[in-house]
Scaffold this active site. Structure first.
Site, short mmCIF file in Angstrom:
data_model
loop_
_atom_site.label_atom_id
_atom_site.label_comp_id
_atom_site.label_asym_id
_atom_site.label_seq_id
_atom_site.Cartn_x
_atom_site.Cartn_y
_atom_site.Cartn_z
N VAL A 50 28.69 52.65 46.59
CA VAL A 50 28.01 51.36 46.58
C VAL A 50 28.93 50.27 47.12
O VAL A 50 28.49 49.37 47.84
CB VAL A 50 27.51 51.00 45.16
CG1 VAL A 50 26.87 49.62 45.13
CG2 VAL A 50 26.52 52.05 44.64
N CYS A 51 30.21 50.36 46.80
CA CYS A 51 31.18 49.32 47.15
C CYS A 51 31.18 48.95 48.64
O CYS A 51 31.17 47.77 48.97
CB CYS A 51 32.58 49.71 46.70
SG CYS A 51 32.72 49.92 44.91
N PRO A 52 31.21 49.92 49.55
CA PRO A 52 31.27 49.51 50.96
C PRO A 52 30.02 48.76 51.42
O PRO A 52 30.10 47.93 52.33
CB PRO A 52 31.46 50.82 51.73
CG PRO A 52 31.06 51.89 50.80
CD PRO A 52 31.30 51.37 49.41
#
Length: 182
Positions: A50-52
């Site tokens: 999810v972070c990118p």
């Protein structure tokens, strides 16, 4: 019990960073942003899923943030070396590619702890996002479960509402009327 940050001075910090171009290291401190608005966001770990999506979306919106006298700083508990490796990893290989802002290394987890987003038993941060005004006061905070990404559009909307200087109703957008206190 959690302590509120909104309306209070932002907890001070100094962290090592990987520059957004992936070529260098630096440092970032709260004092570096005096006189500007700051969107400070925490994410759990480098090389995750999810972070990118969040980090690259914030980077793509950099011109909108700059037009609002706002800088962006991403933070995780990873090292500056991990950050640089992730920035230098191609997007097709779960990398970030070049960014418009640095990623800070909260190796000691002290900054995540000070901002109230550290999951102590896991040693990672929740998805916390803070808008800090030019005088260093926290004006907005939102914390998400790590499975759910945040919204760049909502971050920009709230930033513009805070900068508008008026009472802004739900779903207020630039150009709309402020509420009048009676």
């Amino acid at each position: 019990m959690a302590e509120r940050l909104v309306g209070r001075p932002a907890p001070d910090f100094t962290m090592e960073t990987a520059t957004g171009d992936g070529k260098d290291f630096g440092t970032a401190s709260l004092a570096d942003y005096k006189g500007k608005w700051l969107v400070l966001f925490f994410y759990p770990l480098d090389f995750t899923f999810v972070c990118p999506t969040e980090i690259t979306a914030l980077s793509l919106a950099s011109e909108q943030f700059k037009a609002l006298n706002t800088e962006v700083l991403g933070v995780s508990v990873d090292s500056k070396h991990s950050h640089r490796a992730w920035i230098n990893t191609p997007v097709n290989d779960n990398g970030l590619g070049q960014l418009s802002f640095p990623l800070a290394a909260d190796i000691t987890k002290s900054v995540a702890r000070d901002y109230g987003v550290l999951i102590e038993e896991e040693g990672v941060a929740l998805r916390g996002l803070y808008i800090i005004d030019p005088e260093g006061e926290v004006k907005y905070q939102v914390v998400n479960h790590n499975d759910v990404g945040r919204s760049v559009d909502e971050t920009l909307r709230v930033l513009q509402a805070l900068q508008s200087g008026g009472l802004c109703p739900m779903n207020w957008k630039p150009g709309q009327q402020h509420l009048v206190a009676k």
